[in-house]
Write a protein that holds these residues in place. Structure first.
Motif, PDB file in Angstrom:
ATOM      1  N   LEU A   1       7.514  12.339   2.514  1.00  0.00           N
ATOM      2  CA  LEU A   1       8.630  11.837   1.710  1.00  0.00           C
ATOM      3  C   LEU A   1       8.196  11.431   0.300  1.00  0.00           C
ATOM      4  O   LEU A   1       8.781  10.528  -0.308  1.00  0.00           O
ATOM      5  CB  LEU A   1       9.312  10.651   2.397  1.00  0.00           C
ATOM      6  N   GLN A   2       7.183  12.123  -0.237  1.00  0.00           N
ATOM      7  CA  GLN A   2       6.656  11.773  -1.554  1.00  0.00           C
ATOM      8  C   GLN A   2       7.013  12.839  -2.595  1.00  0.00           C
ATOM      9  O   GLN A   2       7.175  14.024  -2.266  1.00  0.00           O
ATOM     10  CB  GLN A   2       5.143  11.613  -1.505  1.00  0.00           C
ATOM     11  N   THR A   3       7.126  12.403  -3.848  1.00  0.00           N
ATOM     12  CA  THR A   3       7.407  13.294  -4.972  1.00  0.00           C
ATOM     13  C   THR A   3       6.443  12.980  -6.109  1.00  0.00           C
ATOM     14  O   THR A   3       6.192  11.802  -6.409  1.00  0.00           O
ATOM     15  CB  THR A   3       8.852  13.126  -5.476  1.00  0.00           C
ATOM     16  N   ALA A   4       5.886  14.019  -6.710  1.00  0.00           N
ATOM     17  CA  ALA A   4       4.953  13.859  -7.827  1.00  0.00           C
ATOM     18  C   ALA A   4       5.605  14.389  -9.109  1.00  0.00           C
ATOM     19  O   ALA A   4       6.409  15.329  -9.067  1.00  0.00           O
ATOM     20  CB  ALA A   4       3.654  14.610  -7.551  1.00  0.00           C
ATOM     21  N   TYR A   5       5.222  13.785 -10.240  1.00  0.00           N
ATOM     22  CA  TYR A   5       5.778  14.187 -11.534  1.00  0.00           C
ATOM     23  C   TYR A   5       4.640  14.381 -12.534  1.00  0.00           C
ATOM     24  O   TYR A   5       3.675  13.611 -12.558  1.00  0.00           O
ATOM     25  CB  TYR A   5       6.735  13.119 -12.074  1.00  0.00           C
ATOM     26  N   ARG A   6       4.804  15.404 -13.351  1.00  0.00           N
ATOM     27  CA  ARG A   6       3.865  15.613 -14.462  1.00  0.00           C
ATOM     28  C   ARG A   6       4.657  15.990 -15.713  1.00  0.00           C
ATOM     29  O   ARG A   6       5.475  16.904 -15.686  1.00  0.00           O
ATOM     30  CB  ARG A   6       2.852  16.713 -14.159  1.00  0.00           C
ATOM     31  N   LYS A   7       4.398  15.270 -16.797  1.00  0.00           N
ATOM     32  CA  LYS A   7       5.048  15.561 -18.074  1.00  0.00           C
ATOM     33  C   LYS A   7       3.977  15.854 -19.120  1.00  0.00           C
ATOM     34  O   LYS A   7       2.912  15.237 -19.121  1.00  0.00           O
ATOM     35  CB  LYS A   7       5.905  14.378 -18.525  1.00  0.00           C
ATOM     36  N   LYS A   8       4.301  16.795 -20.002  1.00  0.00           N
ATOM     37  CA  LYS A   8       3.358  17.145 -21.061  1.00  0.00           C
ATOM     38  C   LYS A   8       4.103  17.303 -22.380  1.00  0.00           C
ATOM     39  O   LYS A   8       5.133  17.963 -22.446  1.00  0.00           O
ATOM     40  CB  LYS A   8       2.624  18.448 -20.714  1.00  0.00           C
ATOM     41  N   TYR A   9       3.548  16.676 -23.423  1.00  0.00           N
ATOM     42  CA  TYR A   9       4.103  16.770 -24.771  1.00  0.00           C
ATOM     43  C   TYR A   9       3.034  17.396 -25.666  1.00  0.00           C
ATOM     44  O   TYR A   9       1.846  17.084 -25.538  1.00  0.00           O
ATOM     45  CB  TYR A   9       4.463  15.388 -25.313  1.00  0.00           C
ATOM     46  N   LYS A  10       3.451  18.252 -26.573  1.00  0.00           N
ATOM     47  CA  LYS A  10       2.473  18.859 -27.463  1.00  0.00           C
ATOM     48  C   LYS A  10       3.085  19.176 -28.821  1.00  0.00           C
ATOM     49  O   LYS A  10       4.308  19.318 -28.960  1.00  0.00           O
ATOM     50  CB  LYS A  10       1.882  20.133 -26.844  1.00  0.00           C
ATOM     51  N   SER A  11       2.234  19.275 -29.820  1.00  0.00           N
ATOM     52  CA  SER A  11       2.640  19.666 -31.169  1.00  0.00           C
ATOM     53  C   SER A  11       1.479  20.405 -31.810  1.00  0.00           C
ATOM     54  O   SER A  11       0.302  20.146 -31.477  1.00  0.00           O
ATOM     55  CB  SER A  11       3.027  18.438 -32.001  1.00  0.00           C
ATOM     56  N   GLY A  12       1.799  21.321 -32.703  1.00  0.00           N
ATOM     57  CA  GLY A  12       0.728  22.106 -33.297  1.00  0.00           C
ATOM     58  C   GLY A  12       1.126  22.746 -34.606  1.00  0.00           C
ATOM     59  O   GLY A  12       2.297  22.733 -35.013  1.00  0.00           O
ATOM     60  N   VAL A  13       0.146  23.328 -35.262  1.00  0.00           N
ATOM     61  CA  VAL A  13       0.362  24.042 -36.521  1.00  0.00           C
ATOM     62  C   VAL A  13      -0.550  25.264 -36.526  1.00  0.00           C
ATOM     63  O   VAL A  13      -1.664  25.230 -36.003  1.00  0.00           O
ATOM     64  CB  VAL A  13       0.061  23.129 -37.739  1.00  0.00           C
ATOM     65  N   SER A  14      -0.060  26.370 -37.072  1.00  0.00           N
ATOM     66  CA  SER A  14      -0.853  27.598 -37.189  1.00  0.00           C
ATOM     67  C   SER A  14      -0.801  28.111 -38.621  1.00  0.00           C
ATOM     68  O   SER A  14       0.218  27.946 -39.318  1.00  0.00           O
ATOM     69  CB  SER A  14      -0.343  28.682 -36.225  1.00  0.00           C
ATOM     70  N   TYR A  15      -1.894  28.724 -39.047  1.00  0.00           N
ATOM     71  CA  TYR A  15      -2.006  29.208 -40.426  1.00  0.00           C
ATOM     72  C   TYR A  15      -2.682  30.569 -40.416  1.00  0.00           C
ATOM     73  O   TYR A  15      -3.813  30.707 -39.950  1.00  0.00           O
ATOM     74  CB  TYR A  15      -2.800  28.219 -41.265  1.00  0.00           C
TER      75      TYR A  15
END
Length: 383
Positions: free
Chosen positions: A331-345
């Motif tokens: 009866l268990q639930t797991a959560y994973r959240k990921k935030y990211k930001s970036g720049v390319s040139y």
């Protein structure tokens, strides 16, 4: 002996990939532009490479002799690390109905945790069937990935039915993973003169296999999955990518030893005549689950050469264990959240630079709650 076999396996992967690139290079004409070879070099820094909780960090920093005796953190030399990521790949356009083959191999080398290095590879085959639709196959593999150390045994020296830190035995959990995915990419709109200048959708399905070292084979997972991805482009400048994926995860569900806190219920669960806080219990542990994964990635092209991007993803895991003694999954639930930001040139047609920051928040009843901050810098070159 196991380390020698692993090194031979890694070397074999490198040789196969090298032969593949050499073969295609030799058979492509010099004036033929159907083959291109590219390389990348990435440098990543992580402040929690093994995904340990705050409580575990405090225990690790104590350097308790009991933990050394149990091998709890053996091989986990540093929680922070720099990872070198050299990559070699190719794109091949044989004259087979406009088929495209992309393949690369990468080795992840850890500066501080040298035993944690591992190779990974990826193959993408795209076959257009008309002007708007293409079939796409994606295959990926990871070899000898070090996850972290888990309880693998115990030695009840005084026979009191309680297993403190100095009586536990830990081992490193390593796994190989292979995944294959088939999708159909359809271009709904590709009109650069419109505000909504591009719309693409791709339903997909696939299967993955994760196989651990024998002592942890009850952690093996077979996953069937399917989902849908959507790409939107506005005025040829703003892009928005979104996807949803559903996973049906099957695990062996065999018997394992765990440490059970009998004092919470005041019941002698393992029947040894004692009520202990760390009582050894041999019971069925089932990590089967259903998972829901959503991801959104917007990006903006500031100039012809510079783009910025952001991202958010969430993974929800609902465990299916029907054993109430399997407290970390029942009866268990797991959560994973990921935030990211970036720049390319894009420095030129051949050279480009990318920088990215990501933050992961994970809350799993089995591994606990942890956070990880990661910084990635990549140099790309196309020959």
């Amino acid at each position: 002996m196991v380390k020698i076999v692993n090194n031979i396996g890694k070397l074999t992967i490198y040789l196969i990939f090298s032969v593949l690139i050499t073969w295609t290079t030799c058979f492509a004409k010099e004036e033929d532009e159907s083959l291109s070879v590219f390389s990348e070099f990435g440098l990543e820094y992580s402040d929690n490479i093994f995904g340990v909780t705050e409580d575990q960090i405090l225990i690790l920093n104590e350097n308790d002799p009991d933990d050394a005796a149990s091998y709890r953190f053996r091989g986990m030399d540093s929680l922070t690390d720099y990872i070198l990521k050299p990559r070699l790949g190719m794109k091949w356009y044989p004259n087979w109905g406009k088929l495209t083959l992309t393949a690369w191999l990468q080795y992840n080398y850890y500066i501080k945790n040298k035993d944690s290095g591992y190779p990974e590879g990826r193959v993408i085959i795209k076959y257009p069937i008309n002007k708007k639709g293409s079939f796409i196959f994606r295959g990926s593999s990871i070899y000898d990935y070090t996850k972290k150390n888990y309880l693998s045994g115990f030695n009840d020296i005084n026979g009191n039915g309680n297993i403190p830190r100095d009586e536990r035995i830990y081992s490193s959990a390593l796994y190989d993973e292979y995944e294959g995915q088939i999708g159909y990419r359809y271009v709904i709109n590709d009109d650069k003169d419109r505000i909504l200048s591009g719309v693409n959708i791709e339903p997909f399905t696939g299967y993955s296999v994760r196989s651990y070292n024998p002592i942890f084979d009850n952690r093996d997972k077979d996953t069937a999955f399917g989902g849908l991805s959507i790409e939107l482009e506005f005025i040829n400048t703003i892009s928005l990518e979104g996807s949803y994926r559903y996973d049906d995860v099957s695990a062996p569900g065999n018997m394992e030893y765990i440490l059970y806190d009998e004092t919470e219920s005041s019941v002698d669960i393992n029947g040894d005549g004692e009520i202990r806080g760390n009582a050894p219990l041999y019971t069925a542990i089932d990590r089967s689950s259903e998972r829901h994964f959503i991801e959104v990635n917007p990006s903006i092209k500031l100039t012809e050469d510079i783009s910025i991007s952001m991202g958010y993803s969430k993974l929800t895991t609902k465990y299916r264990s029907d054993n109430h003694l399997d407290t970390e999954h029942y009866l268990q639930t797991a959560y994973r959240k990921k935030y990211k930001s970036g720049v390319s040139y894009d420095l030129s047609d051949a050279w480009s630079l990318e920088a990215e920051y990501s933050k992961t928040k994970d809350d799993d009843p089995e591994d606990g709650s942890y956070e990880e901050n990661s910084y990635m810098f990549t140099i790309k070159h196309k020959f």
